[in-house]
Design a protein around this motif. Structure first.
Motif, PDB file in Angstrom:
ATOM      1  N   VAL A  47       0.840  -1.193   0.000  1.00  0.00           N
ATOM      2  CA  VAL A  47       0.000   0.000   0.000  1.00  0.00           C
ATOM      3  C   VAL A  47       0.885   1.258   0.000  1.00  0.00           C
ATOM      4  O   VAL A  47       0.565   2.271  -0.629  1.00  0.00           O
ATOM      5  N   ASP A  48       2.052   1.189   0.660  1.00  0.00           N
ATOM      6  CA  ASP A  48       2.974   2.332   0.657  1.00  0.00           C
ATOM      7  C   ASP A  48       3.536   2.563  -0.747  1.00  0.00           C
ATOM      8  O   ASP A  48       3.666   3.697  -1.197  1.00  0.00           O
ATOM      9  N   TYR A  49       3.830   1.460  -1.419  1.00  0.00           N
ATOM     10  CA  TYR A  49       4.341   1.557  -2.795  1.00  0.00           C
ATOM     11  C   TYR A  49       3.298   2.267  -3.676  1.00  0.00           C
ATOM     12  O   TYR A  49       3.610   3.201  -4.409  1.00  0.00           O
ATOM     13  N   VAL A  50       2.069   1.813  -3.556  1.00  0.00           N
ATOM     14  CA  VAL A  50       1.006   2.406  -4.382  1.00  0.00           C
ATOM     15  C   VAL A  50       0.843   3.885  -4.043  1.00  0.00           C
ATOM     16  O   VAL A  50       0.713   4.733  -4.936  1.00  0.00           O
ATOM     17  N   GLY A  51       0.887   4.201  -2.735  1.00  0.00           N
ATOM     18  CA  GLY A  51       0.757   5.604  -2.305  1.00  0.00           C
ATOM     19  C   GLY A  51       1.844   6.474  -2.917  1.00  0.00           C
ATOM     20  O   GLY A  51       1.571   7.554  -3.454  1.00  0.00           O
ATOM     21  N   GLU A  52       3.096   5.981  -2.860  1.00  0.00           N
ATOM     22  CA  GLU A  52       4.218   6.771  -3.391  1.00  0.00           C
ATOM     23  C   GLU A  52       4.071   6.994  -4.900  1.00  0.00           C
ATOM     24  O   GLU A  52       4.291   8.095  -5.400  1.00  0.00           O
ATOM     25  N   HIS A  53       3.685   5.921  -5.606  1.00  0.00           N
ATOM     26  CA  HIS A  53       3.582   6.055  -7.063  1.00  0.00           C
ATOM     27  C   HIS A  53       2.343   6.841  -7.488  1.00  0.00           C
ATOM     28  O   HIS A  53       2.327   7.439  -8.560  1.00  0.00           O
ATOM     29  N   PHE A  54       1.346   6.880  -6.612  1.00  0.00           N
ATOM     30  CA  PHE A  54       0.174   7.730  -6.855  1.00  0.00           C
ATOM     31  C   PHE A  54       0.611   9.196  -6.727  1.00  0.00           C
ATOM     32  O   PHE A  54       0.258  10.032  -7.554  1.00  0.00           O
ATOM     33  N   SER A  55       1.424   9.485  -5.709  1.00  0.00           N
ATOM     34  CA  SER A  55       1.888  10.873  -5.487  1.00  0.00           C
ATOM     35  C   SER A  55       2.649  11.404  -6.689  1.00  0.00           C
ATOM     36  O   SER A  55       2.505  12.560  -7.054  1.00  0.00           O
ATOM     37  N   CYS A  56       3.502  10.531  -7.275  1.00  0.00           N
ATOM     38  CA  CYS A  56       4.306  11.079  -8.378  1.00  0.00           C
ATOM     39  C   CYS A  56       3.651  10.845  -9.734  1.00  0.00           C
ATOM     40  O   CYS A  56       4.275  11.095 -10.777  1.00  0.00           O
ATOM     41  N   GLY A  57       2.411  10.414  -9.747  1.00  0.00           N
ATOM     42  CA  GLY A  57       1.661  10.355 -10.999  1.00  0.00           C
ATOM     43  C   GLY A  57       1.887   9.110 -11.842  1.00  0.00           C
ATOM     44  O   GLY A  57       1.430   9.040 -12.975  1.00  0.00           O
ATOM     45  N   ASP A  58       2.587   8.099 -11.290  1.00  0.00           N
ATOM     46  CA  ASP A  58       2.787   6.849 -12.042  1.00  0.00           C
ATOM     47  C   ASP A  58       1.560   5.937 -11.938  1.00  0.00           C
ATOM     48  O   ASP A  58       1.332   5.087 -12.780  1.00  0.00           O
ATOM     49  N   LEU A  59       0.831   6.091 -10.846  1.00  0.00           N
ATOM     50  CA  LEU A  59      -0.392   5.294 -10.659  1.00  0.00           C
ATOM     51  C   LEU A  59      -1.557   6.261 -10.454  1.00  0.00           C
ATOM     52  O   LEU A  59      -1.354   7.425 -10.104  1.00  0.00           O
ATOM     53  N   PHE A  60      -2.781   5.733 -10.632  1.00  0.00           N
ATOM     54  CA  PHE A  60      -3.941   6.617 -10.645  1.00  0.00           C
ATOM     55  C   PHE A  60      -4.979   6.182  -9.603  1.00  0.00           C
ATOM     56  O   PHE A  60      -4.823   5.153  -8.956  1.00  0.00           O
TER      57      PHE A  60
END
Ligand code: B1M
Length: 216
Positions: A47-60
């Motif tokens: 969940v932390d991985y997803v959160g980080e990649h959501f912040s930088c716009g790699d995930l939505f």
């Protein structure tokens, strides 16, 4: 030990695979893994991985939603085992708990509630998006020892300050203590708003709550 299983747990959350996350949570229980280890070393990593990649716009947003669902399902499987392992003795005190208004994140708050009740606190969990007046009214009604307020957004953590102010204005403080937590919440913030307690995680929250009710 169990590193592969922990990695698979993280991956199931990253992929938003709810059924796989559920299966892995059951596997962990069967393997005798401490459910908190499964959460902290496995699912939260995802969940932390997803959160980080959501912040930088790699995930939505859909990735965030699916990851949240997978994480929530796994935690729901692990919670009864956490409660079972808790050595419940006398009631240590009453905690009214909720995620502050405007905020619908419930995974961390629910974990905190589970750990508190497994440790002997009576927890009245009001859920998410809880109006501040409802928190205070419930604290009065049930004669709570602690009001626990979770916030996951920088825009909603400011409401924790209002909770402290309103509890003081209602004359409930210092009998009723306020504990705050959530990803953006820091010890400095807790001190700044005059909260009585702060913890970074669910285990720490138990120690803090015990201190607040004088039962360390
Ligand atoms: Co949201 N989200 N989210 N989200 N989400 C975060 C928080 C974010 C950091 C992601 C990011 O951008 N990196 C970001 C906030 C940015 C900010 O404010 N600075 C964010 C955002 C922006 C949003 C939306 C605004 C997205 C949008 O719509 N554009 C939206 C907000 C909706 C709203 O609330 N009004 C939103 C929505 C969602 C979902 C619904 C999709 C889903 C939640 C599902 C659910 O809860 N049922 C979701 C998720 C899953 C996340 C992340 C990825 C994971 C949160 C989580 O469950 N963590 C999150 C990123 C991240 O935190 N890594 C993110 C696991 C959980 C165990 O940890 O909740 O921190 P946590 O709890 C810990 C400690 O903090 C502590 O103990 C817990 C256990 O160890 N703790 C306490 C928590 N409460 C405590 C209380 C205490 C003591 C300790 O005492 C009372």
């Amino acid at each position: 030990m169990h590193d592969e299983l922990f990695q698979a747990m993280a991956q199931s959350v990253i992929d938003g695979e709810t059924e796989e996350a559920e299966r892995l949570a059951r596997e962990a229980i069967q393997a005798g893994i401490d459910p908190l280890d499964a959460i902290n070393k496995g699912f939260i990593v995802g969940v932390d991985y997803v959160g980080e990649h959501f912040s930088c716009g790699d995930l939505f947003l859909p990735d965030l939603v699916l990851a949240g669902e997978a994480m929530k399902t796994a935690v729901a499987v692990l919670e009864p085992e956490m409660a079972r392992r808790g050595t419940r003795r006398e009631t240590l005190g009453k905690v009214v708990l909720g995620t502050v208004e405007g905020d619908i994140h419930d995974i961390g708050k629910t974990l905190v509630g589970t750990m508190l009740s497994a440790s002997g606190f009576e927890v009245i969990d009001l859920g998410v998006n809880v109006p501040i007046d409802r928190l205070i009214q419930t604290a009065q009604e049930v004669e709570a020892d602690i009001v626990g307020v979770s916030a996951l957004l920088t825009t909603t953590m400011v409401k924790q300050r209002t909770v402290v102010e309103k509890i003081k204005a209602a004359g409930l403080h210092p009998r009723v203590k306020v504990m705050v937590g959530g990803a953006p919440v820091t010890r400095d913030w807790a001190m700044q708003i005059g909260a009585d307690g702060f913890s970074e995680d669910a285990i720490g929250a138990v120690g803090v709550a015990r201190k607040l009710v004088g039962k360390e």
